[in-house]
Design a protein around this motif. Structure first.
Motif, mmCIF file in Angstrom:
data_model
loop_
_atom_site.group_PDB
_atom_site.id
_atom_site.type_symbol
_atom_site.label_atom_id
_atom_site.label_comp_id
_atom_site.label_asym_id
_atom_site.label_seq_id
_atom_site.Cartn_x
_atom_site.Cartn_y
_atom_site.Cartn_z
ATOM 1 N N GLY A 7 0.885 -1.352 -0.040
ATOM 2 C CA GLY A 7 -0.073 -0.088 0.097
ATOM 3 C C GLY A 7 0.761 1.205 0.114
ATOM 4 O O GLY A 7 0.503 2.405 -0.552
ATOM 5 N N LEU A 8 2.141 1.043 0.560
ATOM 6 C CA LEU A 8 2.994 2.347 0.565
ATOM 7 C C LEU A 8 4.012 2.349 -0.830
ATOM 8 O O LEU A 8 4.318 3.475 -1.076
ATOM 9 N N GLY A 9 3.543 1.290 -1.547
ATOM 10 C CA GLY A 9 4.418 1.415 -2.832
ATOM 11 C C GLY A 9 5.653 0.851 -2.826
ATOM 12 O O GLY A 9 6.553 1.108 -3.640
ATOM 13 N N ILE A 10 6.047 -0.100 -1.707
ATOM 14 C CA ILE A 10 7.332 -0.590 -1.831
ATOM 15 C C ILE A 10 7.307 -1.859 -2.739
ATOM 16 O O ILE A 10 6.580 -2.649 -2.345
ATOM 17 N N PRO A 11 8.017 -1.866 -3.763
ATOM 18 C CA PRO A 11 7.993 -2.994 -4.707
ATOM 19 C C PRO A 11 8.119 -4.516 -3.932
ATOM 20 O O PRO A 11 8.753 -4.556 -3.222
ATOM 21 N N LEU A 12 7.722 -5.178 -4.670
ATOM 22 C CA LEU A 12 7.647 -6.612 -4.098
ATOM 23 C C LEU A 12 9.132 -7.347 -4.077
ATOM 24 O O LEU A 12 9.620 -7.897 -3.185
ATOM 25 N N GLU A 13 9.976 -6.823 -5.011
ATOM 26 C CA GLU A 13 11.471 -7.303 -4.993
ATOM 27 C C GLU A 13 12.284 -6.714 -3.789
ATOM 28 O O GLU A 13 13.078 -7.189 -3.306
ATOM 29 N N ILE A 20 10.619 -9.741 4.103
ATOM 30 C CA ILE A 20 9.495 -9.150 4.843
ATOM 31 C C ILE A 20 8.338 -10.228 5.261
ATOM 32 O O ILE A 20 8.153 -11.059 4.220
ATOM 33 N N ALA A 21 7.949 -10.256 6.328
ATOM 34 C CA ALA A 21 6.947 -11.352 6.736
ATOM 35 C C ALA A 21 5.663 -10.376 6.910
ATOM 36 O O ALA A 21 5.602 -9.233 6.683
ATOM 37 N N GLU A 22 4.569 -11.071 7.317
ATOM 38 C CA GLU A 22 3.379 -10.322 7.495
ATOM 39 C C GLU A 22 3.489 -9.490 8.448
ATOM 40 O O GLU A 22 2.965 -8.280 8.401
ATOM 41 N N ASP A 23 4.208 -9.796 9.639
ATOM 42 C CA ASP A 23 4.310 -9.057 10.788
ATOM 43 C C ASP A 23 5.484 -8.151 10.579
ATOM 44 O O ASP A 23 6.571 -8.602 10.512
ATOM 45 N N LEU A 24 5.418 -6.851 10.626
ATOM 46 C CA LEU A 24 6.415 -5.747 10.586
ATOM 47 C C LEU A 24 7.184 -5.364 11.772
ATOM 48 O O LEU A 24 6.942 -4.384 12.218
ATOM 49 N N THR A 25 7.947 -6.608 12.263
ATOM 50 C CA THR A 25 8.634 -6.290 13.380
ATOM 51 C C THR A 25 10.182 -6.871 12.972
ATOM 52 O O THR A 25 10.520 -7.894 12.235
ATOM 53 N N TYR A 35 6.349 -1.661 13.001
ATOM 54 C CA TYR A 35 5.568 -0.671 12.217
ATOM 55 C C TYR A 35 4.260 -1.354 11.714
ATOM 56 O O TYR A 35 3.885 -2.535 11.540
ATOM 57 N N ASP A 36 3.147 -0.305 12.134
ATOM 58 C CA ASP A 36 1.911 -0.790 11.413
ATOM 59 C C ASP A 36 1.195 0.547 11.130
ATOM 60 O O ASP A 36 1.940 1.645 11.055
ATOM 61 N N ALA A 37 0.136 0.495 10.526
ATOM 62 C CA ALA A 37 -0.459 1.768 9.857
ATOM 63 C C ALA A 37 -0.816 2.779 11.111
ATOM 64 O O ALA A 37 -0.702 3.983 10.583
ATOM 65 N N LEU A 192 7.000 8.647 1.154
ATOM 66 C CA LEU A 192 6.265 7.497 1.013
ATOM 67 C C LEU A 192 4.797 7.538 1.382
ATOM 68 O O LEU A 192 4.058 7.150 0.638
ATOM 69 N N LYS A 193 4.857 7.911 2.729
ATOM 70 C CA LYS A 193 3.255 7.812 3.546
ATOM 71 C C LYS A 193 2.609 8.964 2.644
ATOM 72 O O LYS A 193 1.630 8.703 2.240
ATOM 73 N N HIS A 194 3.260 10.036 2.352
ATOM 74 C CA HIS A 194 2.284 11.262 1.882
ATOM 75 C C HIS A 194 2.131 11.018 0.533
ATOM 76 O O HIS A 194 0.770 11.182 0.113
ATOM 77 N N ASP A 195 2.768 10.183 -0.383
ATOM 78 C CA ASP A 195 2.536 9.885 -1.670
ATOM 79 C C ASP A 195 1.514 8.942 -1.597
ATOM 80 O O ASP A 195 0.784 8.868 -2.664
ATOM 81 N N ALA A 196 1.339 7.959 -0.707
ATOM 82 C CA ALA A 196 0.625 7.047 -0.476
ATOM 83 C C ALA A 196 -0.918 7.233 -0.422
ATOM 84 O O ALA A 196 -2.010 7.075 -0.614
ATOM 85 N N GLU A 197 -0.903 8.686 0.356
ATOM 86 C CA GLU A 197 -2.291 9.015 0.792
ATOM 87 C C GLU A 197 -2.920 9.910 -0.401
ATOM 88 O O GLU A 197 -4.106 10.205 -0.318
#
Length: 198
Positions: A7-13, A20-25, A35-37, A192-197
């Motif tokens: 959602g922030l636009g960080i590419p899958l690669e 990265i896992a599901e939990d951003l720790t 990190y979370d929303a 990145l957060k600003h652009d995603a919003e």
């Protein structure tokens, strides 16, 4: 794939490179970055977070893992081969032990320092570059000026003009470290957060 990072636009690669896992720790040894929303917690620890290979030709150092991912997202075109990069996150406060470990572990590497474009970010650039080059300095804030002492030499900088480049010029330090600052925000993650919003 992580839905928040996507959602922030960080590419899958990039997500795959950072494992990265599901939990951003992110584990810093004795503490965690989370990190979370609705929040971002960055630890203050003498330990580091590391990604990449120890023999990478370019070392990129940031405060946080999230900032590292944001930086590479904006600058992916400049670094086509991720396998040549190593990333270190120091947490929210630089400790002398971190600079010593980086200096001893990454001899003669190209380094890019990625800290905020505020006064704290510029001072962190200077302190970390000096630590990596094993240059003892002392920095004081006096009368709205930044006083930097190296041995018996003193250089004085206005707050608005202090930067790693100005420090390296004033003390004739070579080879020089590079910094990266976002154009429109305090940090790459903020941008990145600003652009995603939008």
């Amino acid at each position: 794939m992580n839905r928040i990072l996507t959602g922030l636009g960080i590419p899958l690669e990039v997500q795959a490179f950072f494992n990265i896992a599901e939990d951003l720790t992110f584990h810093y040894g004795d503490q965690y970055e989370r990190y979370d929303a609705g929040f971002h917690i960055v630890p203050s620890t003498q330990n580091l977070w590391f990604a990449g290979t120890p023999n990478a030709s370019l070392l990129i150092i940031t405060y946080s893992v999230m900032e590292a991912m944001a930086f590479i997202t904006f600058n992916r075109h400049r670094f086509p081969r991720l396998e040549q990069l190593a990333f270190i996150a120091i947490g929210n406060k630089l400790h002398a032990e971190q600079g010593d470990w980086i200096r001893l572990s990454f001899l003669r590497r190209k380094v890019i320092l990625v800290f905020g474009k505020d006064l704290v970010g510029h001072i962190t650039d200077i302190k970390l570059a000096a630590a990596i080059k094993n240059i003892p300095i002392r920095i004081l804030y006096k009368n709205n000026e930044i006083h930097i002492y190296r041995n018996s030499s003193l250089k004085i900088f206005d707050q608005e003009q202090v930067s790693l480049h100005a420090f390296q010029e004033a003390f004739a330090i070579r080879p020089r470290f590079r910094t990266a600052k976002p154009v429109r925000s305090l940090t790459f993650l903020d941008q990145l957060k600003h652009d995603a919003e939008r």
